[in-house]
Design an enzyme around this catalytic site. Structure first.
Site, PDB file in Angstrom:
ATOM      1  N   GLU A  16       1.279  12.354 -15.665  1.00  0.00           N
ATOM      2  CA  GLU A  16       2.128  12.863 -14.591  1.00  0.00           C
ATOM      3  C   GLU A  16       3.513  13.255 -15.100  1.00  0.00           C
ATOM      4  O   GLU A  16       4.158  14.133 -14.525  1.00  0.00           O
ATOM      5  CB  GLU A  16       2.266  11.798 -13.508  1.00  0.00           C
ATOM      6  CG  GLU A  16       0.945  11.413 -12.842  1.00  0.00           C
ATOM      7  CD  GLU A  16       1.014  10.084 -12.120  1.00  0.00           C
ATOM      8  OE1 GLU A  16       0.080   9.800 -11.354  1.00  0.00           O
ATOM      9  OE2 GLU A  16       1.980   9.330 -12.327  1.00  0.00           O
ATOM     10  N   GLY A  82      -3.658   6.800  -2.934  1.00  0.00           N
ATOM     11  CA  GLY A  82      -4.851   6.850  -2.113  1.00  0.00           C
ATOM     12  C   GLY A  82      -4.476   7.165  -0.680  1.00  0.00           C
ATOM     13  O   GLY A  82      -3.499   6.641  -0.152  1.00  0.00           O
ATOM     14  N   MET A 179       1.167   1.757  -5.965  1.00  0.00           N
ATOM     15  CA  MET A 179       1.502   0.488  -6.593  1.00  0.00           C
ATOM     16  C   MET A 179       2.962   0.352  -7.049  1.00  0.00           C
ATOM     17  O   MET A 179       3.297  -0.648  -7.689  1.00  0.00           O
ATOM     18  CB  MET A 179       0.565   0.244  -7.797  1.00  0.00           C
ATOM     19  CG  MET A 179      -0.906   0.177  -7.422  1.00  0.00           C
ATOM     20  SD  MET A 179      -2.010  -0.074  -8.838  1.00  0.00           S
ATOM     21  CE  MET A 179      -1.587  -1.755  -9.312  1.00  0.00           C
ATOM     22  N   GLU A 180       3.830   1.322  -6.730  1.00  0.00           N
ATOM     23  CA  GLU A 180       5.192   1.252  -7.259  1.00  0.00           C
ATOM     24  C   GLU A 180       6.306   1.560  -6.262  1.00  0.00           C
ATOM     25  O   GLU A 180       7.418   1.047  -6.396  1.00  0.00           O
ATOM     26  CB  GLU A 180       5.362   2.233  -8.445  1.00  0.00           C
ATOM     27  CG  GLU A 180       4.485   1.967  -9.641  1.00  0.00           C
ATOM     28  CD  GLU A 180       3.105   2.587  -9.526  1.00  0.00           C
ATOM     29  OE1 GLU A 180       2.179   2.094 -10.180  1.00  0.00           O
ATOM     30  OE2 GLU A 180       2.953   3.580  -8.749  1.00  0.00           O
ATOM     31  N   ASP A 203      -7.583  10.260  -3.836  1.00  0.00           N
ATOM     32  CA  ASP A 203      -8.808   9.685  -3.278  1.00  0.00           C
ATOM     33  C   ASP A 203      -8.464   9.127  -1.904  1.00  0.00           C
ATOM     34  O   ASP A 203      -7.301   9.166  -1.480  1.00  0.00           O
ATOM     35  CB  ASP A 203      -9.358   8.586  -4.191  1.00  0.00           C
ATOM     36  CG  ASP A 203      -8.318   7.512  -4.485  1.00  0.00           C
ATOM     37  OD1 ASP A 203      -8.094   6.661  -3.603  1.00  0.00           O
ATOM     38  OD2 ASP A 203      -7.716   7.528  -5.579  1.00  0.00           O
TER      39      ASP A 203
END
Length: 239
Positions: A16, A82, A179-180, A203
Site C-alpha cells: 500500500e 473489511g 486493525m489500526e 472483502d
C-alpha cells in the site's frame, strides 16, 4: 499545529505504501523505532511516509513517533478494510468520520467500548481533512463508490460470517473493520494532530475473506491509494 508542518502518509502494508513512495521525487530514509520513515516532498508539501505495521500497538507506536519526532501537522492513513455496512461492497472506498475499538471492553468498571479515563468510545476524524479525502477519492476514482462513516478497529482479522454479523449487530452504524485506525485516532487526539483515514474494501469480513488478499492489494487497493493521495495533496492548502 505549527506552520509548514509535514504531512504524514501512512499505510499498514508495504504494497500500500510503495506506490506513494514512487510519487515522491526526493525521498530519503530515516529509521526510528525499527521503522523506515521516508521524508520528501509531493506536490509542494513536505511529506513523511511510513509503514505503520499491523495492529493497534504497532499503529500507536508509529503515530507517537510521527507526532513527537517528526512533529507532523496532519496524518492521513490509507489501506484496506473489511466491509460491514449493508451497502459497502468489495472495491468501494470508505472515508472514516469516526473511529472505535470494537475489542475494547473494560466492563463492568467502564461501559463496553468506552476507553478508560477518556469518557468516550469514539474519536472523530478531522472534518476538514476527511472531507478533502472524500473529494480526492471521488475525483480520482470515477468508478468507485465512496462512503463516509464509522470505521472500527481491533486486534484480529475479522474473517468469518459469524464475527461479521456479531459486529453488525453490536455496531450497526459501522461501515468497515480494520486493525489500526482507532489507535491512530486516539494518539492523534492526545497530541492534537488532525487525522483522517481512507480504506478500500477488500472483502466483506466474512467466510469469503480468505481470497487472494495480496493480489487485491496489488491490483486494486495500491493504485487506489496512490491516486487518492496524489489528488489529496494537489488540493490541500500549503501551510
Amino acid at each position: 499545529m505549527r506552520a509548514a508542518a509535514p504531512i504524514a502518509i501512512v499505510a499498514a502494508m508495504h504494497e500500500e505504501l510503495a506506490p506513494v513512495l514512487a510519487l515522491m521525487p526526493d525521498e530519503h530514509k530515516v529509521v526510528v523505532a525499527g521503522r523506515e520513515f521516508w521524508q520528501g516532498h509531493l506536490h509542494g508539501h513536505e511529506v513523511v511516509a511510513v509503514l505503520a505495521r499491523i495492529g493497534k500497538v504497532a499503529a500507536a507506536t508509529t503515530a507517537t513517533v510521527l507526532a513527537e519526532r517528526f512533529q507532523v501537522g496532519r496524518v492521513v492513513f490509507t489501506g484496506v478494510a473489511g466491509g460491514l455496512g449493508p451497502g459497502v461492497q468489495v472495491g468501494d472506498v470508505v472515508v472514516a468520520s469516526e473511529f472505535l475499538q470494537h475489542d475494547m471492553d473494560a466492563s463492568p468498571i467502564f461501559p463496553r467500548h468506552e476507553l478508560p479515563l477518556y469518557g468516550r468510545s469514539r474519536f472523530a476524524a478531522d472534518p476538514a481533512l476527511a472531507g478533502a479525502l472524500c473529494e480526492a477519492a471521488r475525483v480520482s476514482l470515477q468508478r468507485a463508490r465512496v462512503h463516509r462513516g464509522l470505521v472500527v478497529s481491533g486486534d484480529r482479522f475479522v474473517s468469518t460470517t459469524a464475527e461479521a454479523r456479531a459486529l453488525q449487530a453490536e455496531l450497526p452504524d459501522a461501515l468497515a473493520v480494520e486493525m489500526e485506525g482507532a489507535a491512530f485516532a486516539q494518539v492523534c487526539h492526545d497530541f492534537d494532530v488532525p487525522f483522517a483515514a481512507v480504506r478500500t474494501i477488500s472483502d466483506r469480513a466474512d467466510d469469503a475473506a480468505h481470497g487472494d488478499f495480496l493480489q487485491f492489494i496489488r491490483t486494486v487497493a495500491s493504485p487506489y491509494s496512490a491516486a487518492i493521495v496524489e489528488a489529496l495533496l494537489r488540493g490541500l492548502p500549503r501551510y
